[in-house]
Scaffold this motif. Structure first.
Motif, PDB file in Angstrom:
ATOM      1  N   LEU A  56       0.843  -1.143  -0.043  1.00  0.00           N
ATOM      2  CA  LEU A  56       0.045   0.108   0.026  1.00  0.00           C
ATOM      3  C   LEU A  56       1.084   1.257  -0.118  1.00  0.00           C
ATOM      4  O   LEU A  56       0.200   2.404  -0.197  1.00  0.00           O
ATOM      5  N   HIS A  57       2.058   1.101  -0.036  1.00  0.00           N
ATOM      6  CA  HIS A  57       2.959   2.515   0.232  1.00  0.00           C
ATOM      7  C   HIS A  57       4.179   2.451  -0.729  1.00  0.00           C
ATOM      8  O   HIS A  57       5.484   2.009  -0.536  1.00  0.00           O
ATOM      9  N   PRO A  58       3.682   2.604  -2.113  1.00  0.00           N
ATOM     10  CA  PRO A  58       4.514   2.681  -3.051  1.00  0.00           C
ATOM     11  C   PRO A  58       5.810   3.580  -3.215  1.00  0.00           C
ATOM     12  O   PRO A  58       6.973   2.955  -3.284  1.00  0.00           O
ATOM     13  N   ARG A  59       5.751   4.499  -2.738  1.00  0.00           N
ATOM     14  CA  ARG A  59       6.789   5.557  -2.591  1.00  0.00           C
ATOM     15  C   ARG A  59       7.936   5.151  -1.630  1.00  0.00           C
ATOM     16  O   ARG A  59       9.147   4.891  -1.675  1.00  0.00           O
ATOM     17  N   TYR A 183       6.086  -1.732 -11.032  1.00  0.00           N
ATOM     18  CA  TYR A 183       5.566  -1.735  -9.546  1.00  0.00           C
ATOM     19  C   TYR A 183       4.669  -0.557  -9.334  1.00  0.00           C
ATOM     20  O   TYR A 183       3.643  -0.596  -8.830  1.00  0.00           O
ATOM     21  N   LEU A 184       5.314   0.659  -9.688  1.00  0.00           N
ATOM     22  CA  LEU A 184       4.810   1.951  -9.497  1.00  0.00           C
ATOM     23  C   LEU A 184       3.417   1.899 -10.615  1.00  0.00           C
ATOM     24  O   LEU A 184       2.364   2.430  -9.988  1.00  0.00           O
ATOM     25  N   LEU A 185       3.906   1.425 -11.551  1.00  0.00           N
ATOM     26  CA  LEU A 185       2.493   1.372 -12.490  1.00  0.00           C
ATOM     27  C   LEU A 185       1.412   0.571 -12.169  1.00  0.00           C
ATOM     28  O   LEU A 185       0.133   0.975 -12.355  1.00  0.00           O
ATOM     29  N   SER A 186       1.756  -0.320 -11.209  1.00  0.00           N
ATOM     30  CA  SER A 186       0.279  -1.194 -10.717  1.00  0.00           C
ATOM     31  C   SER A 186      -0.359  -0.345  -9.697  1.00  0.00           C
ATOM     32  O   SER A 186      -1.485  -0.491  -9.321  1.00  0.00           O
ATOM     33  N   PHE A 187       0.057   0.882  -9.291  1.00  0.00           N
ATOM     34  CA  PHE A 187      -0.686   1.826  -8.482  1.00  0.00           C
ATOM     35  C   PHE A 187      -1.260   2.850  -9.290  1.00  0.00           C
ATOM     36  O   PHE A 187      -1.875   3.994  -8.588  1.00  0.00           O
ATOM     37  N   ILE A 238      -0.621   6.743  -7.996  1.00  0.00           N
ATOM     38  CA  ILE A 238       0.922   6.994  -8.351  1.00  0.00           C
ATOM     39  C   ILE A 238       0.258   7.757  -9.964  1.00  0.00           C
ATOM     40  O   ILE A 238      -0.213   6.984 -10.754  1.00  0.00           O
ATOM     41  N   ASP A 239       0.888   8.755 -10.241  1.00  0.00           N
ATOM     42  CA  ASP A 239       0.716   9.350 -11.692  1.00  0.00           C
ATOM     43  C   ASP A 239       1.588   8.534 -12.380  1.00  0.00           C
ATOM     44  O   ASP A 239       2.811   8.111 -12.247  1.00  0.00           O
ATOM     45  N   ASN A 244       5.755   5.179 -16.584  1.00  0.00           N
ATOM     46  CA  ASN A 244       5.878   4.784 -18.160  1.00  0.00           C
ATOM     47  C   ASN A 244       7.043   4.996 -18.820  1.00  0.00           C
ATOM     48  O   ASN A 244       7.741   4.384 -19.652  1.00  0.00           O
ATOM     49  N   ILE A 245       7.711   6.355 -18.604  1.00  0.00           N
ATOM     50  CA  ILE A 245       9.032   6.626 -19.366  1.00  0.00           C
ATOM     51  C   ILE A 245       9.845   5.754 -18.762  1.00  0.00           C
ATOM     52  O   ILE A 245      10.903   5.265 -19.759  1.00  0.00           O
TER      53      ILE A 245
END
Length: 286
Positions: A56-59, A183-187, A238-239, A244-245
């Motif tokens: 739950l805490h991606p950052r 992983y960040l994209l999953s958010f 997460i934006d 993506n980049i």
């Protein structure tokens, strides 16, 4: 004190100092407390902490995971500076790398189910490639050999990969960065747009343009740690622009790393097969 007795006493003291020095030199070193291995333990702690925050805490998770990966270069530097390179340290480093990456890929397999078989295949390839390679290095080179010792028969790509520290670190770092971006994209994938940015207990901030009873989420998800509740909590946190980049930019390096894993697995298997052939020939001749 007579001069003769003083001289004898001085010789005795000198002999005692020499014996103490020899006893100290004979005492075994504590390999587990070498600086590179201490850094390895810190890596393990950071990796476990990142797993705790992963759902739950991606950052926070990404920061801890990235620091753990970056310390992979520091332990090798410490081993060279303090002359504390050990077999235990090499195994600790490899096991930590394999386990942390696998745990992240396990999460990705559950967070992005359509690509689960790909992530599962990458886990299997990573473990198989490095295990067979290290085992072949020990069988052929003996207990004192290193899996990073590559001869000319294994090709220029493997030679450059293991002999050039900048190439090795850069490729591994970009490979991990690709998976962190995934992983960040999953958010960042919207699941139920009505409840954007809502916490799983139903008391978090809702989308400002939508008015809804906050207790509805708690009624929908009585178990805040169920798969559905966790999926909802991850939505739109997460934006996705920068992830993506990063995914696009790091994909070629990730793909190259997997190609190297395949080559490493094939070559290590062939080396073990040659050892088996030689042994069988020796038995037949004997």
């Amino acid at each position: 004190m007579p001069p003769g007795r003083a001289l004898a006493q001085r010789d005795q003291d000198r002999g005692s100092d020499d014996n103490s020095r020899q006893d100290a030199e004979r005492q075994p070193e504590n390999v587990f407390l070498f600086w590179p291995n201490i850094i390895g333990y810190i890596r393990v702690i950071l990796a476990i902490s990142s797993l705790y925050y992963m759902p739950l805490h991606p950052r926070t998770c990404s920061l801890l995971y990235a620091i753990s990966c970056l310390l992979d270069a520091l332990d090798g530097y410490a081993a060279r500076v303090f002359n504390q390179g050990t077999q235990f340290g090499a195994v600790l480093d490899m096991v930590t790398d394999r386990c942390t990456t696998s745990c992240l890929l396990v999460f990705l397999a559950t967070a992005i189910p359509r690509w689960a078989i790909v992530f599962q295949g990458l886990i299997a390839l990573d473990f198989a490639s490095h295990y067979v390679h290290m085992y072949a290095s020990l069988v052929i080179g003996g207990a004192g050999s290193s899996h990073k010792n590559i001869d000319e028969s294994q090709g220029w790509l493997m030679k450059v990969y293991y002999s050039n520290k900048i190439v090795l670190f850069s490729l591994c770092a970009l490979n991990e960065l690709f998976f962190i971006a995934c992983y960040l994209l999953s958010f960042s994938s919207p699941v139920i747009p009505l409840y954007l940015n809502a916490d799983i207990d139903g008391h978090g901030p809702l989308h400002p343009e939508v008015e809804v009873d906050t207790s509805l989420l708690a009624k929908m998800f009585p178990d805040p740690f169920s798969s559905a509740a966790l999926e909802l909590a991850r939505a739109n946190k997460i934006d996705k622009y920068w992830p993506n980049i990063i995914v696009i930019g790091c994909f070629p390096f990730m793909a190259l790393k997997q190609v190297i894993n395949v080559i490493q697995l094939v070559q290590a298997s062939q080396r073990l097969a040659r050892v088996d052939v030689q042994r069988r020939q020796g038995i037949k001749q004997g």
